[in-house]
Scaffold this motif. Structure first.
Motif, PDB file in Angstrom:
ATOM      1  N   THR A 183      42.063  66.001  50.423  1.00 47.23           N
ATOM      2  CA  THR A 183      41.412  64.622  50.461  1.00 47.23           C
ATOM      3  C   THR A 183      42.757  63.704  50.680  1.00 47.23           C
TER       4      THR A 183
ATOM      5  N   TRP B 136      23.483  70.521  37.515  1.00 47.20           N
ATOM      6  CA  TRP B 136      22.160  70.537  38.512  1.00 47.20           C
ATOM      7  C   TRP B 136      22.140  71.056  39.924  1.00 47.20           C
TER       8      TRP B 136
ATOM      9  N   GLU C  28      25.908  72.900  40.855  1.00 45.90           N
ATOM     10  CA  GLU C  28      26.558  72.282  39.378  1.00 45.90           C
ATOM     11  C   GLU C  28      25.444  72.418  38.320  1.00 45.90           C
TER      12      GLU C  28
ATOM     13  N   CYS D  83      26.723  60.998  42.842  1.00 43.95           N
ATOM     14  CA  CYS D  83      28.333  61.037  43.772  1.00 43.95           C
ATOM     15  C   CYS D  83      28.569  61.905  42.420  1.00 43.95           C
ATOM     16  N   ASN D  84      29.594  62.760  43.217  1.00 48.74           N
ATOM     17  CA  ASN D  84      30.686  62.921  42.294  1.00 48.74           C
ATOM     18  C   ASN D  84      32.076  62.731  43.108  1.00 48.74           C
TER      19      ASN D  84
ATOM     20  N   GLY E  99      29.478  72.784  43.087  1.00 51.29           N
ATOM     21  CA  GLY E  99      29.589  71.842  43.873  1.00 51.29           C
ATOM     22  C   GLY E  99      30.686  71.275  44.580  1.00 51.29           C
TER      23      GLY E  99
ATOM     24  N   SER F   3      33.364  71.645  47.549  1.00 52.69           N
ATOM     25  CA  SER F   3      32.922  71.116  48.951  1.00 52.69           C
ATOM     26  C   SER F   3      33.777  69.672  48.892  1.00 52.69           C
ATOM     27  N   ILE F   4      34.979  69.997  49.481  1.00 48.37           N
ATOM     28  CA  ILE F   4      35.946  68.762  49.174  1.00 48.37           C
ATOM     29  C   ILE F   4      35.710  67.900  49.968  1.00 48.37           C
ATOM     30  N   LYS F   5      36.197  66.547  49.672  1.00 51.91           N
ATOM     31  CA  LYS F   5      34.814  65.146  50.580  1.00 51.91           C
ATOM     32  C   LYS F   5      36.232  64.798  51.396  1.00 51.91           C
TER      33      LYS F   5
ATOM     34  N   TYR G 257      42.848  64.864  46.211  1.00 49.88           N
ATOM     35  CA  TYR G 257      42.277  66.276  45.002  1.00 49.88           C
ATOM     36  C   TYR G 257      42.553  67.184  46.407  1.00 49.88           C
TER      37      TYR G 257
ATOM     38  N   ARG H 181      33.723  66.003  55.178  1.00 51.07           N
ATOM     39  CA  ARG H 181      33.577  66.838  53.973  1.00 51.07           C
ATOM     40  C   ARG H 181      32.927  68.524  54.122  1.00 51.07           C
TER      41      ARG H 181
ATOM     42  N   GLN I 134      30.557  57.462  50.034  1.00 53.87           N
ATOM     43  CA  GLN I 134      30.592  58.102  48.217  1.00 53.87           C
ATOM     44  C   GLN I 134      30.001  59.925  48.660  1.00 53.87           C
ATOM     45  N   ASN I 135      29.847  60.614  50.157  1.00 50.36           N
ATOM     46  CA  ASN I 135      29.446  61.933  49.825  1.00 50.36           C
ATOM     47  C   ASN I 135      30.738  62.242  51.068  1.00 50.36           C
TER      48      ASN I 135
ATOM     49  N   TRP J 200      22.253  67.964  56.061  1.00 50.12           N
ATOM     50  CA  TRP J 200      23.114  68.070  56.127  1.00 50.12           C
ATOM     51  C   TRP J 200      23.584  68.082  57.380  1.00 50.12           C
TER      52      TRP J 200
ATOM     53  N   TYR K  84      36.003  61.432  42.420  1.00 51.02           N
ATOM     54  CA  TYR K  84      37.047  61.478  41.317  1.00 51.02           C
ATOM     55  C   TYR K  84      37.651  60.387  41.449  1.00 51.02           C
TER      56      TYR K  84
HETATM   57  N1  LIG Z   1      38.083  64.823  47.305  1.00 49.23           N
HETATM   58  C1  LIG Z   1      37.023  64.593  46.442  1.00 49.23           C
HETATM   59  N2  LIG Z   1      35.969  65.716  46.782  1.00 49.23           N
HETATM   60  C2  LIG Z   1      34.630  66.607  46.180  1.00 49.23           C
HETATM   61  C3  LIG Z   1      34.908  65.766  44.235  1.00 49.23           C
HETATM   62  C4  LIG Z   1      35.845  64.753  44.401  1.00 49.23           C
HETATM   63  O1  LIG Z   1      36.014  64.424  43.027  1.00 49.23           O
HETATM   64  N3  LIG Z   1      36.762  64.218  45.316  1.00 49.23           N
HETATM   65  N4  LIG Z   1      34.119  66.078  43.920  1.00 49.23           N
HETATM   66  C5  LIG Z   1      33.382  67.310  43.673  1.00 49.23           C
HETATM   67  C6  LIG Z   1      32.485  67.884  43.306  1.00 49.23           C
HETATM   68  S1  LIG Z   1      32.813  67.973  41.817  1.00 49.23           S
HETATM   69  C7  LIG Z   1      30.998  67.298  43.362  1.00 49.23           C
HETATM   70  S2  LIG Z   1      29.324  68.205  42.747  1.00 49.23           S
HETATM   71  C8  LIG Z   1      30.559  66.852  45.038  1.00 49.23           C
HETATM   72  C9  LIG Z   1      29.632  66.307  44.532  1.00 49.23           C
HETATM   73  O2  LIG Z   1      29.348  65.823  46.517  1.00 49.23           O
HETATM   74  P1  LIG Z   1      28.103  64.649  46.438  1.00 49.23           P
HETATM   75  O3  LIG Z   1      28.158  63.494  45.634  1.00 49.23           O
HETATM   76  O4  LIG Z   1      28.049  64.519  47.756  1.00 49.23           O
HETATM   77  O5  LIG Z   1      26.638  65.565  45.994  1.00 49.23           O
HETATM   78  O6  LIG Z   1      31.442  66.904  45.985  1.00 49.23           O
HETATM   79  C10 LIG Z   1      32.966  67.369  45.416  1.00 49.23           C
HETATM   80  N5  LIG Z   1      34.134  67.787  46.258  1.00 49.23           N
END
Ligand SMILES: Nc1nc2c(c(=O)[nH]1)N[C@H]1C(S)=C(S)[C@@H](COP(=O)(O)O)O[C@H]1N2
Ligand SMILES: [Mo]
Length: 303
Positions: free
Chosen positions: A156, A125, A123, A63-64, A217, A220-222, A175, A209, A203-204, A131, A66
């Protein structure tokens, strides 16, 4: 009628009857209702494109996020500390009904249809993730988008005591991401609430999100806590960090390379020893659905 959130809306405000019944019909046409139905994501994909989902393990361990560290496994290790209930989403700016919307109330009381969307995420990858979620347009309709609105900005959660990565200045926190309003209202743009029929793991991006399947990717803000309708293109975290490498649009485009690497192909996650490279498709395979949004634009300039 109970309050659906802290604003005073009637049932009619929430779901115009016509919209509700159209959606029912659409779902019936796709062979089911609610979570049993496979959403537009499948029908939308170019024929022959690979839609075999990745495993739960792939999706939740690589996952990403940060806010929990820059390593791919940091989110799975540290995001468990994030408190996701209660959860509120503030919707403000150019809307008729600004306010603080409670996530549980949104999910339990609103007549929003949740569906399954099997989207590819790409990305350098790529993964295919099943979902569940609902159209962002439905959430925005609750707040009532005003006619001057042109963009949607997202933020976020920023809670340093639960997010060890935010102690470092790798990105400008919170973010931030943004979409043009027509992108935000497109039916393939969803707010995801779960994967594989289960609630989103932290983590997702629990509990809610964004997923924009034709963009890279990072759009797609989490774990979204704020949505603002504006008439100005909003600042986004990756663009602020490095404007040369990350533009506002970030559409998947094999013809526009990232300054430091080719974007012509992607490595599919999973599959053990046999990780395959495959050609990246224009708009991640959703060209037929979204190309018209960018008619007349130079996508090498607006990347
Ligand atoms: N708040 C937040 N959202 C984020 C990120 C982040 O670092 N912080 N990373 C982004 C990146 S770089 C990617 S590739 C995707 C990864 O989603 P996944 O881990 O569910 O595959 O989330 C995105 N949303
Ligand atoms: Mo990413």
């Amino acid at each position: 009628m109970a309050h659906r959130w802290q604003n005073d809306l009637t049932d009619r405000d929430v779901t115009p009857e016509g919209v509700f019944w159209n959606r029912r019909r659409l779902l019936a046409g796709l062979g089911g209702v609610g979570l049993g139905a496979i959403g537009a994501g499948n029908a939308a994909l170019a024929e022959g494109a690979e839609l075999e989902p990745n495993t739960w393990e792939d999706v939740t361990s690589y996952c990403n996020f940060y806010e929990f560290g820059t390593g791919k496994t940091d989110p799975a290790t540290y995001a468990g500390q994030m408190t996701t209930s209660p959860w509120q989403v503030e919707i403000d700016g150019l809307v008729d009904r600004p306010g603080v919307y409670d996530f549980d109330q949104i999910m339990s009381e609103m007549s929003i249809e949740e569906r399954i969307y099997r989207f590819r995420c790409v990305e350098a990858w790529s993964m295919v993730v099943p979902w569940q979620g609902f159209e962002l347009a439905d959430l925005l309709a609750l707040a009532g988008v005003q006619s001057e609105a042109r963009y949607v900005a997202f933020e976020t959660l920023l809670r340093p005591e639960e997010m060890p990565g935010t102690r470092y200045g790798v990105l400008d926190w919170p973010y931030r991401e943004g979409l043009r309003l027509d992108e935000a209202l497109h039916p393939l743009t969803i707010m995801a609430t779960g994967i594989f029929g289960k609630p989103l793991p932290n983590q997702n991006g629990a509990p809610l999100r964004l997923v924009v399947p034709w963009k890279y990717g990072f759009k797609s803000i989490k774990s979204v806590v704020k949505i603002t309708l504006t008439d100005q293109e909003p600042a986004t975290s990756w663009n602020m960090a490095n404007a040369r490498e990350y533009g506002f649009y970030s559409n998947v485009n094999p013809e526009v390379d990232h300054p430091r690497w080719s974007q012509a192909s992607e490595r599919r996650i999973g599959g053990g020893l046999f990780t395959r490279r495959q050609p990246t498709l224009m708009f991640n395979g959703y060209e037929a659905e979204v190309a018209a949004l960018y008619d007349g634009m130079d996508l090498s300039k607006d990347f």
